[in-house]
Motif scaffolding. Structure first.
Motif, PDB file in Angstrom:
ATOM      1  N   ASP A  10       0.859  -1.186   0.000  1.00  0.00           N
ATOM      2  CA  ASP A  10       0.000   0.000   0.000  1.00  0.00           C
ATOM      3  C   ASP A  10       0.898   1.240   0.000  1.00  0.00           C
ATOM      4  OD1 ASP A  10       0.864   0.497   2.610  1.00  0.00           O
ATOM      5  OD2 ASP A  10      -1.060   0.040   3.539  1.00  0.00           O
ATOM      6  N   GLN A  11       0.304   2.421   0.072  1.00  0.00           N
ATOM      7  CA  GLN A  11       1.083   3.661  -0.035  1.00  0.00           C
ATOM      8  C   GLN A  11       2.039   3.886   1.128  1.00  0.00           C
ATOM      9  OE1 GLN A  11      -1.791   6.764  -0.720  1.00  0.00           O
ATOM     10  NE2 GLN A  11      -1.776   6.392  -2.920  1.00  0.00           N
ATOM     11  N   LEU A  16       0.490  -5.935   1.367  1.00  0.00           N
ATOM     12  CA  LEU A  16      -0.897  -6.360   1.281  1.00  0.00           C
ATOM     13  C   LEU A  16      -0.995  -7.800   0.788  1.00  0.00           C
ATOM     14  CD1 LEU A  16      -2.412  -3.170  -0.383  1.00  0.00           C
ATOM     15  CD2 LEU A  16      -2.409  -3.781   2.051  1.00  0.00           C
ATOM     16  N   HIS A  45      -2.142  -0.945  -7.358  1.00  0.00           N
ATOM     17  CA  HIS A  45      -1.250  -0.833  -6.209  1.00  0.00           C
ATOM     18  C   HIS A  45       0.199  -1.072  -6.653  1.00  0.00           C
ATOM     19  CE1 HIS A  45      -4.970  -1.365  -3.986  1.00  0.00           C
ATOM     20  NE2 HIS A  45      -4.330  -0.988  -2.888  1.00  0.00           N
TER      21      HIS A  45
END
Length: 61
Positions: A10-11, A16, A45
């Protein structure tokens, strides 16, 4: 068969998805990786798929 690793972040950098799968060729691994990303909804993503030699097969940032 060769073992490839697929990882999605993720950012914030949290993983994930982190899984291994087998494929006969790099091209087959690319197809399997893309299909897996689509199944999980992770196409947009940050992700990478690497070969046993750590060669990038898939990468998206």
């Amino acid at each position: 068969m060769r073992t490839y690793n697929l990882t999605v972040f993720d950012q914030t950098g949290e993983k994930l998805l982190d899984e291994s799968f087998t494929a006969g060729t790099d091209e087959e691994a690319k197809e399997v990786g893309q299909a897996r990303l689509s199944e999980e909804g992770f196409n947009d993503h940050t992700h990478r798929c690497v070969s046993p030699e750590a060669k990038l097969i898939l990468f998206h940032r």
